[in-house]
Design an enzyme around this catalytic site. Structure first.
Site, short mmCIF file in Angstrom:
data_model
loop_
_atom_site.label_atom_id
_atom_site.label_comp_id
_atom_site.label_asym_id
_atom_site.label_seq_id
_atom_site.Cartn_x
_atom_site.Cartn_y
_atom_site.Cartn_z
N ARG A 83 -1.68 12.26 10.31
CA ARG A 83 -0.43 12.96 10.66
C ARG A 83 -0.23 14.16 9.78
O ARG A 83 -0.56 14.12 8.60
CB ARG A 83 0.76 12.04 10.42
CG ARG A 83 0.92 11.11 11.50
CD ARG A 83 2.22 10.36 11.47
NE ARG A 83 2.07 9.47 12.58
CZ ARG A 83 2.47 8.22 12.62
NH1 ARG A 83 3.13 7.71 11.61
NH2 ARG A 83 2.22 7.50 13.67
N ASP A 131 0.79 -1.24 0.00
CA ASP A 131 0.00 0.00 0.00
C ASP A 131 0.83 1.29 0.00
O ASP A 131 0.35 2.33 -0.40
CB ASP A 131 -0.94 0.02 1.22
CG ASP A 131 -0.21 -0.25 2.53
OD1 ASP A 131 1.03 -0.40 2.50
OD2 ASP A 131 -0.86 -0.32 3.59
N HIS A 132 2.07 1.22 0.46
CA HIS A 132 2.82 2.46 0.68
C HIS A 132 3.59 2.95 -0.54
O HIS A 132 4.10 4.06 -0.55
CB HIS A 132 3.82 2.30 1.83
CG HIS A 132 3.21 2.46 3.19
ND1 HIS A 132 2.24 1.61 3.67
CD2 HIS A 132 3.44 3.35 4.17
CE1 HIS A 132 1.90 1.98 4.89
NE2 HIS A 132 2.62 3.05 5.22
N ASP A 168 3.41 -1.17 11.62
CA ASP A 168 2.95 0.15 11.22
C ASP A 168 2.30 0.77 12.44
O ASP A 168 1.59 0.09 13.18
CB ASP A 168 1.93 0.05 10.08
CG ASP A 168 1.64 1.42 9.52
OD1 ASP A 168 2.21 1.77 8.48
OD2 ASP A 168 0.83 2.15 10.14
N SER A 228 6.07 7.14 13.29
CA SER A 228 6.03 5.85 12.62
C SER A 228 6.73 4.72 13.36
O SER A 228 7.53 4.92 14.26
CB SER A 228 6.68 6.04 11.26
OG SER A 228 7.25 4.86 10.80
N ARG A 264 8.69 2.71 11.64
CA ARG A 264 9.78 2.30 10.75
C ARG A 264 11.08 2.07 11.52
O ARG A 264 11.61 2.97 12.15
CB ARG A 264 9.96 3.33 9.62
CG ARG A 264 10.28 4.71 10.08
CD ARG A 264 10.18 5.72 8.93
NE ARG A 264 8.79 6.05 8.66
CZ ARG A 264 8.35 7.25 8.27
NH1 ARG A 264 9.18 8.23 8.06
NH2 ARG A 264 7.07 7.46 8.07
C1 MIC Z 1 3.21 6.39 8.55
O1 MIC Z 1 2.00 6.62 8.62
O2 MIC Z 1 4.07 7.19 8.94
C2 MIC Z 1 3.65 5.05 7.99
C3 MIC Z 1 4.34 5.29 6.73
O3 MIC Z 1 2.54 4.24 7.75
C4 MIC Z 1 4.57 4.41 9.02
C5 MIC Z 1 5.21 3.16 8.60
C6 MIC Z 1 6.39 3.36 7.72
O4 MIC Z 1 7.18 4.25 7.95
O5 MIC Z 1 6.55 2.54 6.83
C7 MIC Z 1 3.92 4.11 10.36
O6 MIC Z 1 3.00 4.78 10.73
O7 MIC Z 1 4.39 3.23 11.11
FE1 SF4 Z 2 -0.69 4.66 5.00
FE2 SF4 Z 2 0.38 5.32 7.37
FE3 SF4 Z 2 -1.05 7.08 5.93
FE4 SF4 Z 2 -2.27 5.07 7.04
S1 SF4 Z 2 -1.21 6.70 8.11
S2 SF4 Z 2 -2.60 5.79 4.95
S3 SF4 Z 2 -0.77 3.43 6.86
S4 SF4 Z 2 0.91 6.15 5.38
#
Ligand code: MIC
Ligand code: SF4
Length: 750
Positions: free
Chosen positions: A448, A95-96, A160, A643, A645
């Site tokens: 976010r 999805d990312h 995630d 995140s 990550r």
């Molecule tokens: C996000 O919303 O910041 C992400 C991208 O989904 C991250 C995960 C990632 O960095 O791959 C998260 O929320 O953990």
């Molecule tokens: Fe994707 Fe993270 Fe955004 Fe949700 S918050 S849509 S998992 S990047």
């Protein structure tokens, strides 16, 4: 694709006994979170009462979910663990990595070409190790999990931070780094400090422009980005019962923004309806049989002050719609105060883009409510002033809302339907702008809004609200528009008002989908080959990190002293860097490039103590590393928020950083550091942060005395020959100290 009903029955079969024992041992009635946690102890039997916020506990989660941007690193590590198959049901979701550019179909086609190597890798690793694989276009991890796998009373971890979305279906679902997922997939215990409990009592009922999103926007304002750290947020009360299951999901999803370990609602009719409507009547039937275990004990609800560490009460009947931002999700503004704030703070008033959807807000209910506003734009001859995009959370939601004519309404309003993916939420957005640096405003229904997150532009002021508020403001093209009180001028010069949004919780003719995008793993994956091209710039097999000697923690150079907010987006930016998530060396070139250097207020500009010159953070770290010198990162409060990550921990580990010393950590990041064999410590006296100088050489004096609950002493040797010895605290337990000396948790697993 089907969820495992036998697994769910097994969880339910053991709940009663474990809850009864726990109640006796704890010596008082139990909250819902406690019931689920005690039912998921790795050791099985309940033997002791755990101290909230203190005891480390081994758990056995029922499931693991991973998204493509984190799954690559998780699965590269899993390949090193030497196991033939995953020990618990696990899934991967692509999805990312889909860039939003022109619209769903073209963007998806392009992603399939650009990311082919990564998708092939993920699909073959999944196939080999018994992991379910959701193809690109199938949807966003949290929405797909809610629709298919989440179940009341279950426990899940996901790579995630918004994994807690499944709390909307009564599950304890926790965001973790990939190394934690590896433990669970390898059948090992998963460790967590027994959380504290925050109760949120909801009274009254949502109505009009106010929606579930506003509950969490309000809570974020109350608790701030740090307030939920180490805690599970449990929602209850008549107000909670009346919120739809997907609305509950929205609230739990964004609990990540207050740092909460997870959030959860108790099982009730709304969850039951959702389970039935998503083809899981059998799960609902099982849950119905143990309803009393899927909620807190009556005494808790009658007298919540006595059972939660903190209690918040919100009356939904009085709750206003909220808009949070810019730059942080806890800057909460009630709608009636927002317009004045925009003017007073001088935020760009013109709204350039409105974006709805994402994992947070793309349920059938969300789409119908937003569409009811969009339809009015069409009917009342209003032309939307701002650009408008819609990201459906899953193919099932997309297909169903298209069938029901809802996407068509957005289309008529001028909206662009993007792929069922993260897209602009994670900076995968080719934003159309004639000046990518202009100060400007956007509003999203995402979760976010850290600087640069959506489009890489530090001057973009991103605000977060519900989809219906986003839609209304998009029509107005003006941040100061209040749809509850203000009129708009239509194409015929008449003043019109927008009526309250109307939503439908679940599709009256049921959900439908042609191809959900699921690929089941091979029965026996032994012969499946996983290929990683040694010349690839997207994927790189991992080499184990070296074990530590205490001498490694002498003579270290300060790499950067970061000032203010330093989220994982600052430490390891997403957007354009997402393509390197499977290649540790390449992605390390983004390490801390967003962090502000406390000595010159610049980003990505630090002093190289060996040359006296200023250079980029990754290049400076590489220089120390090449010369065999360790380095140290110093940071402020809530370092690593955001995140899950683990790249934010692995990159410094890879580039020779040995210690991260901060005022306080966000939970997932602190664990990620420990897992990767880093020394993550906090100032015993936060004002010692000021003692760290630009030319410091740093040493840990008493590492041979590294024991649980015992502070360490760090010497800051300054350029003028003086030294400050300061005390630092840590939260390592015995096992984590063993990971540290071994060089990483994975080294101890092997
Ligand atoms: C996000 O919303 O910041 C992400 C991208 O989904 C991250 C995960 C990632 O960095 O791959 C998260 O929320 O953990
Ligand atoms: Fe994707 Fe993270 Fe955004 Fe949700 S918050 S849509 S998992 S990047």
């Amino acid at each position: 694709m089907a969820f495992d009903i036998d697994m769910i029955k097994a969880v339910y079969a053991r709940m009663e006994e474990r809850i009864n024992t726990a109640r006796k041992i704890v010596g008082k009635p139990l909250t819902l979170a406690e019931k689920i946690l005690y039912s998921h102890l790795y050791a099985g039997e309940v033997k002791e009462a755990y101290e909230r916020g203190k005891s480390y506990v081994d758990f056995a989660p029922d499931r693991v979910a991973m998204q493509d941007a984190t799954a690559q690193m998780a699965l590269l590590q899993f390949m090193q663990a030497g196991k033939p198959k995953v020990a618990v049901p696990s899934t991967v979701h692509c999805d990312h990595l889909i860039l939003a550019e022109t619209g769903a179909q073209a963007d998806l086609e392009k992603a399939n070409v650009i990311n082919k190597e990564v998708y092939d890798f993920l699909s073959s690793v999944s196939n080999k190790y018994g992991i379910g694989f959701w193809k690109p276009g199938a949807g966003i991890i949290h929405q797909v999990v809610l629709e298919n796998y989440a179940f009341p009373g279950g426990m899940m971890i996901g790579t995630d931070s918004h994994t807690p979305n499944a709390g909307g279906l009564g599950m304890i679902a926790i965001g973790v780094g990939g190394a934690d997922a590896v433990d669970v997939m390898a059948g090992m215990p998963w460790e967590l400090k027994f959380p504290k409990l925050i109760g949120v009592k909801l009274t009254g009922r949502l109505s009009g422009w106010t929606s579930a999103k506003d509950v969490i926007l309000k809570v974020a304002g109350i608790l701030t980005v740090k307030g939920g750290t180490g805690a599970i947020v449990e929602y209850f009360g008549e107000g909670a019962e009346s919120i739809s299951c997907t609305g509950k999901g929205t609230i739990c999803n964004m609990g990540a923004e207050i740092g909460a370990t997870t959030s959860v609602f108790s099982y009730g009719d709304k969850m039951r309806d959702y389970l039935i409507s998503t083809d899981r009547a059998d799960v609902a039937a099982e849950a119905d049989k143990i309803r009393q275990h899927l909620r807190a004990d009556d005494e808790v609800y009658a007298n919540p002050e006595a059972y939660y560490d903190q209690l918040i009460e919100i009356n939904l009947s009085e709750l206003e719609p909220h808009i949070n931002g810019p730059f942080t999700p806890d800057a909460a503004w009630p709608l009636s105060k927002f317009s004045a704030a925009v003017k007073e703070k001088g935020w760009p008033r013109e709204l350039e883009v409105g974006l709805i959807g994402s994992c947070t807000n793309s349920s059938y209910e969300d789409i119908t409510r937003a569409a009811s506003v969009a339809q009015q734009a069409v009917d009342k001859k209003l032309t939307a002033k701002a650009e408008f995009t819609i990201t459906p959370g899953s193919e099932q939601v997309r297909y169903t809302t298209e069938r029901d004519g809802l996407l068509d309404v957005f289309d008529k309003m001028g909206g662009v339907i993007l792929a069922n993916a993260c897209g602009p939420c994670i900076g995968q957005w080719a934003r159309h702008s004639n000046d990518p640096n202009r100060k400007n405003s956007i509003i999203t229904s995402f979760n976010r809004n850290f600087a640069k997150r959506n489009d890489g532009n530090p001057n973009t002021h991103a605000f977060v609200a519900s989809p219906e508020i986003v839609t209304a403001l998009t029509i107005a093209g003006d941040l100061t528009f209040n749809p509850m009180t203000d009129k708009l001028l239509n194409a015929e010069g008449q003043e019109v008002m927008l009526d309250e949004p109307k939503g439908i919780e679940l599709p009256p003719s049921g959900f439908a989908v042609e191809d959900a995008g699921y690929q089941a793993p091979a029965e026996n994956g032994e012969s499946v080959q996983v290929i990683v091209d040694p010349n690839s710039d997207r994927l790189q097999l991992l080499a184990p990190f070296n074990p530590w000697k205490k001498e490694d923690f002498t003579g270290m150079k300060l790499l950067i002293k970061a000032k203010g907010k330093c989220t994982t987006d600052h430490i390891s930016m997403a957007g354009p860097w997402l393509k390197y998530r499977g290649h540790l060396d390449n992605i390390s070139n983004n390490m801390l490039i967003g962090a502000v250097n406390a000595f010159n207020d610049a980003t990505n500009k630090v002093k190289n103590q060996l040359t006296g010159e200023y250079g980029e953070v990754p290049a400076t770290a590489r220089d120390y590393k090449a010369k065999g010198i360790g380095s140290v990162v110093v940071g402020d409060e809530n370092y690593g928020e955001g995140s899950s990550r683990e790249h934010a921990a692995m990159e410094p580990r890879h580039l020779g950083v040995r210690m991260v010393l901060v005022k306080s950590f966000a939970r997932i990041h602190e664990t990620n550091l420990k897992k990767q064999g880093m020394l993550g410590v906090t100032f015993a006296d936060p004002s010692d942060y000021d003692k760290v100088l630009e030319d410091d050489t740093i040493e840990v004096l008493d590492l041979d005395n590294f024991r649980p609950n015992t502070p360490l002493t760090v010497a800051l040797r300054h350029a003028d020959g003086s030294t400050d010895n300061i005390q630092v605290n840590h939260t390592y337990n015995e096992g984590q100290i063993a990971w540290f000396w071994a060089g990483s948790a994975l080294n101890t697993l092997k």
